[in-house]
Design a protein around this motif. Structure first.
Motif, PDB file in Angstrom:
ATOM      1  N   ASP A   1       0.958  -1.070   0.081  1.00  0.00           N
ATOM      2  CA  ASP A   1      -0.096   0.012  -0.067  1.00  0.00           C
ATOM      3  C   ASP A   1       0.767   1.185  -0.501  1.00  0.00           C
ATOM      4  O   ASP A   1       0.355   2.300  -0.817  1.00  0.00           O
ATOM      5  CB  ASP A   1      -1.203   0.305   1.734  1.00  0.00           C
TER       6      ASP A   1
ATOM      7  N   ARG B   1       2.272   1.736  -3.247  1.00  0.00           N
ATOM      8  CA  ARG B   1       0.600   2.342  -4.213  1.00  0.00           C
ATOM      9  C   ARG B   1       0.504   3.033  -3.842  1.00  0.00           C
ATOM     10  O   ARG B   1       0.260   4.300  -5.020  1.00  0.00           O
ATOM     11  CB  ARG B   1       0.157   1.391  -4.159  1.00  0.00           C
ATOM     12  N   HIS B   2      -0.076   3.865  -2.838  1.00  0.00           N
ATOM     13  CA  HIS B   2      -0.718   4.381  -2.385  1.00  0.00           C
ATOM     14  C   HIS B   2       0.170   6.242  -1.926  1.00  0.00           C
ATOM     15  O   HIS B   2      -0.273   7.572  -2.588  1.00  0.00           O
ATOM     16  CB  HIS B   2      -1.496   4.022  -1.429  1.00  0.00           C
ATOM     17  N   ASP B   3       1.221   5.189  -0.694  1.00  0.00           N
ATOM     18  CA  ASP B   3       1.696   7.209  -1.169  1.00  0.00           C
ATOM     19  C   ASP B   3       2.702   7.021  -2.058  1.00  0.00           C
ATOM     20  O   ASP B   3       2.488   8.693  -1.834  1.00  0.00           O
ATOM     21  CB  ASP B   3       2.473   6.476   0.606  1.00  0.00           C
ATOM     22  N   LEU B   4       3.482   6.012  -2.832  1.00  0.00           N
ATOM     23  CA  LEU B   4       4.499   6.863  -3.765  1.00  0.00           C
ATOM     24  C   LEU B   4       3.735   6.954  -4.664  1.00  0.00           C
ATOM     25  O   LEU B   4       4.468   6.759  -6.053  1.00  0.00           O
ATOM     26  CB  LEU B   4       5.656   6.081  -3.487  1.00  0.00           C
ATOM     27  N   GLY B   5       2.512   6.662  -4.995  1.00  0.00           N
ATOM     28  CA  GLY B   5       2.209   5.888  -6.730  1.00  0.00           C
ATOM     29  C   GLY B   5       2.788   5.493  -7.021  1.00  0.00           C
ATOM     30  O   GLY B   5       2.770   5.690  -8.952  1.00  0.00           O
TER      31      GLY B   5
ATOM     32  N   THR C   1       1.993   2.282  -8.948  1.00  0.00           N
ATOM     33  CA  THR C   1       1.499   1.548  -9.571  1.00  0.00           C
ATOM     34  C   THR C   1       0.985   0.486  -9.572  1.00  0.00           C
ATOM     35  O   THR C   1       0.378  -0.368  -9.521  1.00  0.00           O
ATOM     36  CB  THR C   1      -0.151   2.322  -9.197  1.00  0.00           C
ATOM     37  N   GLY C   2       2.779   0.400 -10.234  1.00  0.00           N
ATOM     38  CA  GLY C   2       2.686  -1.405 -11.196  1.00  0.00           C
ATOM     39  C   GLY C   2       3.011  -2.452 -10.173  1.00  0.00           C
ATOM     40  O   GLY C   2       2.311  -3.548 -10.262  1.00  0.00           O
TER      41      GLY C   2
ATOM     42  N   HIS D   1       1.232  -4.715  -7.912  1.00  0.00           N
ATOM     43  CA  HIS D   1      -0.086  -5.019  -7.626  1.00  0.00           C
ATOM     44  C   HIS D   1      -0.863  -5.517  -6.432  1.00  0.00           C
ATOM     45  O   HIS D   1       0.775  -6.863  -5.417  1.00  0.00           O
ATOM     46  CB  HIS D   1      -0.577  -5.859  -9.215  1.00  0.00           C
TER      47      HIS D   1
ATOM     48  N   CYS E   1       1.761 -11.503  -6.971  1.00  0.00           N
ATOM     49  CA  CYS E   1       1.430  -9.959  -7.787  1.00  0.00           C
ATOM     50  C   CYS E   1       2.395  -9.112  -7.294  1.00  0.00           C
ATOM     51  O   CYS E   1       2.823  -7.836  -7.455  1.00  0.00           O
ATOM     52  CB  CYS E   1       0.326 -10.140  -7.892  1.00  0.00           C
TER      53      CYS E   1
ATOM     54  N   THR F   1       5.584  -8.579  -5.182  1.00  0.00           N
ATOM     55  CA  THR F   1       6.673  -9.244  -4.863  1.00  0.00           C
ATOM     56  C   THR F   1       7.415  -8.089  -5.617  1.00  0.00           C
ATOM     57  O   THR F   1       7.303  -7.532  -6.903  1.00  0.00           O
ATOM     58  CB  THR F   1       6.805 -10.296  -6.533  1.00  0.00           C
TER      59      THR F   1
ATOM     60  N   VAL G   1       8.400  -3.013 -10.084  1.00  0.00           N
ATOM     61  CA  VAL G   1       8.270  -2.756 -12.081  1.00  0.00           C
ATOM     62  C   VAL G   1       8.633  -1.384 -12.221  1.00  0.00           C
ATOM     63  O   VAL G   1       9.351  -1.723 -13.720  1.00  0.00           O
ATOM     64  CB  VAL G   1       7.369  -3.244 -12.385  1.00  0.00           C
ATOM     65  N   GLU G   2       8.420  -0.434 -12.015  1.00  0.00           N
ATOM     66  CA  GLU G   2       8.845   0.739 -12.856  1.00  0.00           C
ATOM     67  C   GLU G   2      10.411   1.262 -12.773  1.00  0.00           C
ATOM     68  O   GLU G   2      10.608   1.895 -13.450  1.00  0.00           O
ATOM     69  CB  GLU G   2       7.949   2.121 -11.825  1.00  0.00           C
TER      70      GLU G   2
ATOM     71  N   PHE H   1      -1.934  -8.338 -14.998  1.00  0.00           N
ATOM     72  CA  PHE H   1      -1.494  -8.080 -13.109  1.00  0.00           C
ATOM     73  C   PHE H   1      -0.701  -8.915 -12.360  1.00  0.00           C
ATOM     74  O   PHE H   1       0.455  -8.022 -11.843  1.00  0.00           O
ATOM     75  CB  PHE H   1      -3.222  -8.372 -12.822  1.00  0.00           C
TER      76      PHE H   1
END
Ligand code: FAD
Ligand code: FES
Ligand code: FES
Lengths: 163, 785, 288
Positions: free
Chosen positions: A30, A33-37, A39-40, A42, A52, A54, A80-81, A107
């Motif tokens: 989270d 995904r949500h604090d650092l944006g 979102t790659g 999953h 997903c 990892t 992944v980014e 995904f």
């Protein structure tokens, strides 16, 4: 209910130092995904089975859904980014997945890419069994794994060609 | 047409973003949105006595708590029943939030909105719901006993009952034909519950700006979600947009609409004037989405000495769970597609679709076909065994022959149209399969067996899909279709069609799916219909645009349109390459508004012919711009087919089961992109292997789903899926311009039948129930020998 | 599926860790690969979590002539890579998936005491122990032998306020072979049943033979199968009889993946195979 204590952490994500304040229970998934944006990365199960989520923690693949962000203070994380070399090109693993049609909905893909990147860094020319063992903790519901296995071998070739 | 991309294994255009973390799935959007979570019933069947939220009110981050009582009248009504059917006499759908009775574990009771999902779950944990447990109904046999009822007003728990009969060539009914047949068999077959289980769960994110509502949903049908949301919330259709962004797999479960959450999340966003997002977690997906497959089938069959079917009588108990939002599509598909590539003589099929206190049943990839194929293929094996014949030979004896097409099975199919097979070559397909797997040379040994399974799949049902194609003044081709994508590579396959039809490089083509802003009319992605229906619509739209491009260019080049060709995006006179004009210029010319925004527009003005002052600038019947929209509405389904074979080995001591080879021959007509089709088959087979050996939904007698996690619902990893060998046959469909048939579901359909066939061969024990685990095989061995 | 709130402590040294544990009686967080799933599902709601990953000195793996001492924060993957003990290395390959093993700890697996987990059986069959520490004005430690450590399913003999600081896996004697066989539904899943075996061959004859099984009882069951097979050359020993002893000791139960009868049967089959493998390896080790 009382306000939760927040902890200040510094993590190097894809090469950039990031400083954040997180509650203790914030899952790394989270946080990314949500604090650092980013979102790659999953989230498919949040109990450690699907793979997903990892990411590479100090170079090793781990489940970000089974890691509290607060516990990785001071670590290096690759998502992944951060897998592509950065000049607009893709990494050998990414290219091999595209070439071999190793993804459909995409995904599960980031988890596979991180896992396979670490696998090949460890073992540049894996056997069929080593490939299967290496990706055995990642679920894919779309591809039936056929082309993912192919892609891992192909990525090993591409890496070898380039080094 | 020089830019021939149709049929090529073109690399996917969606991959770059998906490989670099650039995909946009619902939960990737709306970073600042409020989060929703639900209090869901822990009971399979209970009356709600009281809901007490007091302990939750001081939770940090709480924004709102809603129960059914808080919903306006139109929002609190039962959800729509999508596909009514005359036989569905007692259709029932859920309320978006339960009012007085809950009918399955997981049914939503309270909706919570908070600043983030953590806080929302904290709130849920503190809400106390007082339930009075009622007797649960679990499993079709308990349902059919009718002792306890899921819905008070549905006697015997029977939602639907349907008998379909097709007399044999001699006019006799199936039961009569079986009575007088030289050989008869009767047996029972079971398939357990499973589920689609995409790795991305469902998700809804809504934004309301006081006038317009935008909803993102992880759905297989954005246009229908839009209409549903508009109708239920009372927002005029033009003010509602629904977008299916990247979707992390669907496999059927995401075709259901509107889900309670697809109504409640937009409603909460409108009520609160804030963005609201709900991301389904894995546990919710197990207990609050949909399952499929569970069916009990009783078979009676009569046949002659060659194994030819004379009569087939099948009775099906279909467990559809607590509600019927998607009608009775699954048992209808089972009862029609059971026929496979065969002429069955006389046929009678009867099903009862039953309520139980379990998660509702809606189509999962294959949609009732795996059960039907299991039924028919087990029947074929049993006939062969009874007669001492080769199993492939018995099948061949019953095949519809190539010269029999179009072949009318005499039934009504899922699309309400006659079940008429359009094309196929089953004998050839069987020969290919036997060769691929080495059927005739197989060396049987104890613990080593070979199996086979055949199916026919109706694909590409209507009613329609549309394609919109626009060529802009930069020469780019923008294609859109309304149906959605969940990994099928539509952005690539549809671009291949457009590039081929228009004669442009594929790099210039971009494809958008599932965005109601681009195309408001569409049906959705299910029933292996995307390539067939949207693919043809796009081809037709391209042909329309091409025709206009040639006409406009012909005017400017003072040539006859019939002499023009388009190559690499340039219109030119055949044989005279200097008389040419790029499509970018044609696009400018196609629009009489010729402001010189860019160089292309400026340059194009030189071609503009002298306008006739006595005619309007846009001719009657014409439109400005180089674009076109066409809909394709198929007359009925096209019928793809496939045959699979497997070799399995079992351990004599541990009863472990290993698939050592798996071979597929597949026919979906013309292939747009063989690489993508192959990928669909691989994925389907893996899901089939899951269904055959690993996956089942286990309910206990209280109606608790005891394996609602990936720890215990055993989806196969790479280590569990065998290598899949494939071969393709292409019998084009005569029904559509591109000659294609659908391929999305194919791989999964016969796998349980094939594995059962091979296992039975290896073990010499009848395998009449799937999935099968080593533990179950062990018990079959100890009791069966 | 988000964890409930808890107070978080990240002590830097053992004393601080033990004092914190004594004070707050919280849950220990090691690799988190079992604890965090339970938190995410809110099956556990501890008020305090004591993260031991930053405690100095717990990440050591020491090899001595007597055996291997594995510190509390040594990850499965590191223990596997160290190849410090043949049976431990074998068992580790059967624990979950490589990615889980990058975080999960050896001691955490013991402390979690799952009846289907591999490592408890290894500790039990080898007769190892777990070193447990608490704060008693200073660091006070006690060694709990495996036989007493696994008190019940998910019930290690660790008192509130205590921390398992290391585990000791005794070395195999010369001439000893080992094996670990299990059957899981999917590769990497917890086993339906598994057996690990340790057989010592002396002068060409089986001297000692022990087996421990998992998934077939509340705690790993250790069986001394010596009576059935010692004194004979490995090739002639009554391994079937020895396996029968293992099977008798097992107390399998039904669950959704397998029946008790099947599990019992599996234990017999696996025990015979594992004992034979271990004996073969023991004989080869002696010869080589
Ligand atoms: C998908 C998946 C598959 C798995 N498959 C297997 C498998 O096949 N076999 C298997 O054995 N395991 C399996 N596991 C569990 C995994 O091996 C765990 O890592 C291990 O059981 C616990 O180790 P940990 O360090 O992660 O402990 P944690 O999760 O941190 O803790 C587990 C428990 O032990 C306690 N604890 C941990 N360390 C100490 C200590 N030093 N002192 C006192 N108490 C302590 C914690 O308080 C907690 O109650 C699987 C896990 C996952 C997610
Ligand atoms: S989301 Fe982390 S393993 Fe599934
Ligand atoms: S590509 Fe969809 S889950 Fe793997």
């Amino acid at each position: 209910m009382r306000d939760e204590t927040r902890f200040e952490i510094t993590v190097t994500v894809n090469g950039a130092a990031r400083r954040l304040r997180v509650p203790a229970r914030r899952l790394l998934s989270d946080c990314l995904r949500h604090d650092l944006g980013l979102t790659g990365t999953h989230v498919g199960c949040e109990h450690g089975v699907c793979g997903c989520c990892t990411v590479l923690l100090d170079g090793r693949p781990v489940r970000s859904c089974l890691t509290f962000a607060v516990t990785v203070d001071g670590s290096k994380i690759t998502t992944v980014e951060g897998l592509a070399p950065g000049d607009g090109r893709l990494s050998p693993v990414q290219r091999a997945f595209a070439e071999c049609h190793g993804l459909q909905c995409g995904f599960c893909t980031p988890g596979f890419l991180c896992t396979v990147t670490a696998l090949l860094a460890d073992n540049p020319a894996p056997t069929e069994d080593e490939v299967l063992e290496g990706i055995s903790g990642n679920l894919c519901r779309c591809t039936g794994y056929q082309n993912i296995v192919k892609a891992v071998h192909r990525a090993a070739e591409l890496r070898a060609e380039e080094s | 047409m020089t830019t021939k991309l149709f049929g090529e294994p073109v690399q996917r255009r969606e991959d770059h973003r998906l490989l670099t973390g650039g995909g946009r799935y619902v939960d990737d959007l709306g970073r600042d949105a409020l989060a929703a979570a639900f209090v869901r019933s822990p009971h399979a069947h209970a009356r709600i006595r009281d809901i007490d939220v007091t302990a939750a009110l001081d939770v940090e981050g709480l924004v709102a708590i809603y129960t059914w009582d808080d919903l306006p009248e139109r929002v609190g009504r039962p959800l729509p029943l999508l596909i009514p059917h005359p036989a569905l006499t007692h259709g029932r759908t859920a309320l978006p939030l339960a009012r007085d009775v809950v009918r399955h574990v997981g049914e939503p009771v309270v909706m919570v909105v908070a600043t983030d999902r953590y806080a929302a779950e904290d709130v849920c944990a503190r809400i106390e719901v007082d339930y009075e447990p009622l007797k649960p109904v679990v499993g079709p046999e308990q349902a059919v006993s009718g002792v306890h009822l899921v819905h008070d007003d549905v006697p015997g728990n029977v939602g639907a009952h349907l008998v379909q009969e097709v007399p044999g060539p001699d006019g006799r009914g199936a039961r009569e034909a079986i009575e007088t047949a030289p050989h008869t068999l009767s047996f029972r077959l079971d398939i357990e519950r499973s589920a689609a289980t995409p790795l991305e769960g469902r998700g809804v994110y809504a934004r309301w700006d006081g006038r317009d509502l935008r909803v993102y949903s992880s759905t297989q049908t954005s246009t229908s979600v839009r209409m549903a949301v508009s109708a239920v919330l009372g927002v005029p259709l033009p003010q509602v947009e629904v977008i299916a962004p990247d979707v992390g797999g669907g496999f059927g479960v995401k075709i259901v609409h509107p889900w309670p959450e697809e109504i409640l999340v937009p409603w909460a966003a409108m009520t609160l004037g804030r963005e609201v997002k709900w991301t389904e977690d894995r546990r919710e997906h197990f207990v609050a989405s949909a399952h499929e497959r569970g069916q009990v089938q009783h078979v009676r069959v009569g046949f002659d000495d060659d194994g030819r079917l004379l009569g087939l009588d099948v009775t099906i108990l279909h467990d559809h769970g607590a509600y019927t939002p998607y009608g009775i599509i699954v048992p209808i598909v089972t009862s029609t597609q059971l026929l496979g590539p065969y002429k069955v003589g006389a046929y009678r099929v009867e099903f009862s679709s039953l309520y139980t206190n379990t998660v509702q049943v809606t189509p999962y990839r294959g949609a009732g076909r795996p059960q039907g194929v299991f039924c028919m293929e087990r029947t074929m094996d049993k006939i062969a065994r009874r007669l001492g014949k080769d199993r492939a030979e018995v099948r061949a004896a019953n095949f519809i022959q190539p010269e029999d097409f179009p072949y009318d099975q005499g039934m009504t199919f899922q699309d309400g149209r006659p079940l008429i097979y359009d094309s196929g070559d089953y004998p050839r397909m069987l020969r290919m399969l036997k060769e691929l797997i080495g059927w005739d040379d197989f060396e049987r040994a104890p613990g080593r067996g070979i199996g086979i399974g055949c199916y026919v799949e109706g694909t590409g049902p209507g009613p329609y899909e549309g394609g919109h194609v626009q060529i802009t003044s930069d020469g780019q081709v923008h294609v859109s279709t309304g149906l959605t994508s969940q990994g099928q590579g539509h952005e690539t396959a549809f671009a291949q069609i457009a590039a081929t039809e228009l004669g442009v490089p594929i790099e210039r083509v971009s494809v958008v799916t599932g965005d109601t802003r681009r195309l408001g009319y569409a049906v959705g992605t299910f029933a292996s219909r995307a390539a067939v229906v949207s693919g043809n619509a796009i081809a037709l739209a391209c042909r329309k645009v091409r025709e206009k491009a040639l006409r406009v260019a012909a005017d400017a080049l003072e040539a006859d349109p019939a002499d023009l060709e388009i190559t690499e995006g340039v219109v030119h006179v055949a044989g005279a390459p200097q008389a040419s004009m790029p499509l970018s210029t044609v696009a400018v010319l196609a629009n009489p508004l010729r402001y010189a925004f860019d160089e292309e527009t400026a340059r194009a003005t030189q071609f503009a012919g002298a306008a006739d002052p006595n005619r309007p600038p846009v001719a009657e019947g014409d439109e400005p711009g180089l674009e076109g929209r066409e809909f394709y509405s198929p007359i009925r389904c096209t019928f793809a087919a496939g045959m699979h074979a497997a070799i399995v080995e079992t351990d004599p001591d541990t009863a472990e089961i290993r698939i050592v080879r798996y071979a597929v021959v597949h026919d979906c007509g013309n292939l747009i992109n063989p690489m993508i089709v192959e990928g669909q088959i691989h994925g389907g087979v893996a899901q089939g292997v899951g269904g055959a050996l690993y996956e089942r939904m286990v309910y206990d007698e209280h109606g608790q789903l005891v394996n609602a996690s990936f720890m215990d619902f055993l989806m196969p990893y790479a280590t569990e899926v065998p290598h899949v060998e494939t071969a393709h046959l292409q019998t084009p469909s005569p029904l559509n311009p591109l000659g294609i048939k659908g391929a999305g579901e194919a791989g999964v359909i016969p796998v349980s039948a094939v594995v059962a066939s091979a296992l039975e061969d290896a073990e010499g024990i009848p395998i009449d129930r799937m999935p099968i685990s080593p533990s179950e095989l062990f018990h079959l061995r100890t009791s069966g020998r | 599926m988000k964890p409930p709130p808890f107070a978080y402590h990240a002590p830097r040294d053992l004393g601080e860790a033990l004092r914190t544990l004594a004070e707050v009686r919280g849950k220990v967080l090691a690799g988190g690969q079992s604890l965090i799933p339970m938190l995410n599902m809110r099956l556990a709601e501890p008020s305090d979590l004591v993260d031991i990953n930053r405690v100095a000195g717990l990440d050591r793996l020491e090899r001595t002539a007597d055996g291997v001492v594995v510190g509390a924060t040594v990850r499965h993957a590191d223990a596997e890579r160290a190849r410090a003990h043949p049976l431990l290395t074998r068992a580790l390959k059967l624990v979950a998936h490589p990615v889980i093993r990058n975080r999960g700890t050896v001691v955490g697996s013991l402390a979690h005491a799952d009846p289907a987990a591999e490592l408890p059986a290894v500790l039990a069959v080898l007769g190892g122990h777990v070193r447990v520490a608490r704060w008693d004005g200073g660091v006070a430690v006690r060694d709990v032998p495996a036989a007493g450590f696994f008190a019940g399913p998910m019930e290690p003999a660790i008192e509130p306020g205590e921390l398992a600081v290391s585990a000791f896996f005794p070395a195999l004697r010369p001439g000893t072979g080992s094996a670990f066989l299990e059957i899981a539904r999917r590769h990497g899943d917890y086993a339906l049943a598994g057996v690990c075996a340790v057989v010592t061959v002396d002068d060409g004859r089986v001297a000692t033979a022990r087996a421990a099984c998992i998934g077939v009882g509340p705690v790993p069951v250790v069986v001394d199968v010596g009576p059935a097979c010692t004194g004979r050359p490995p090739g002639e020993a009554d391994w079937a009889g020895a396996a029968a002893l293992v099977r008798e000791a097992a107390e399998p139960e039904d669950d959704i993946h397998a029946t008790a009868a099947y599990r019992g049967h599996l234990v017999g089959v696996l025990a015979e195979r594992a004992l034979r493998d271990a004996a073969r390896e023991g004989a080869a080790a002696r010869a080589g």
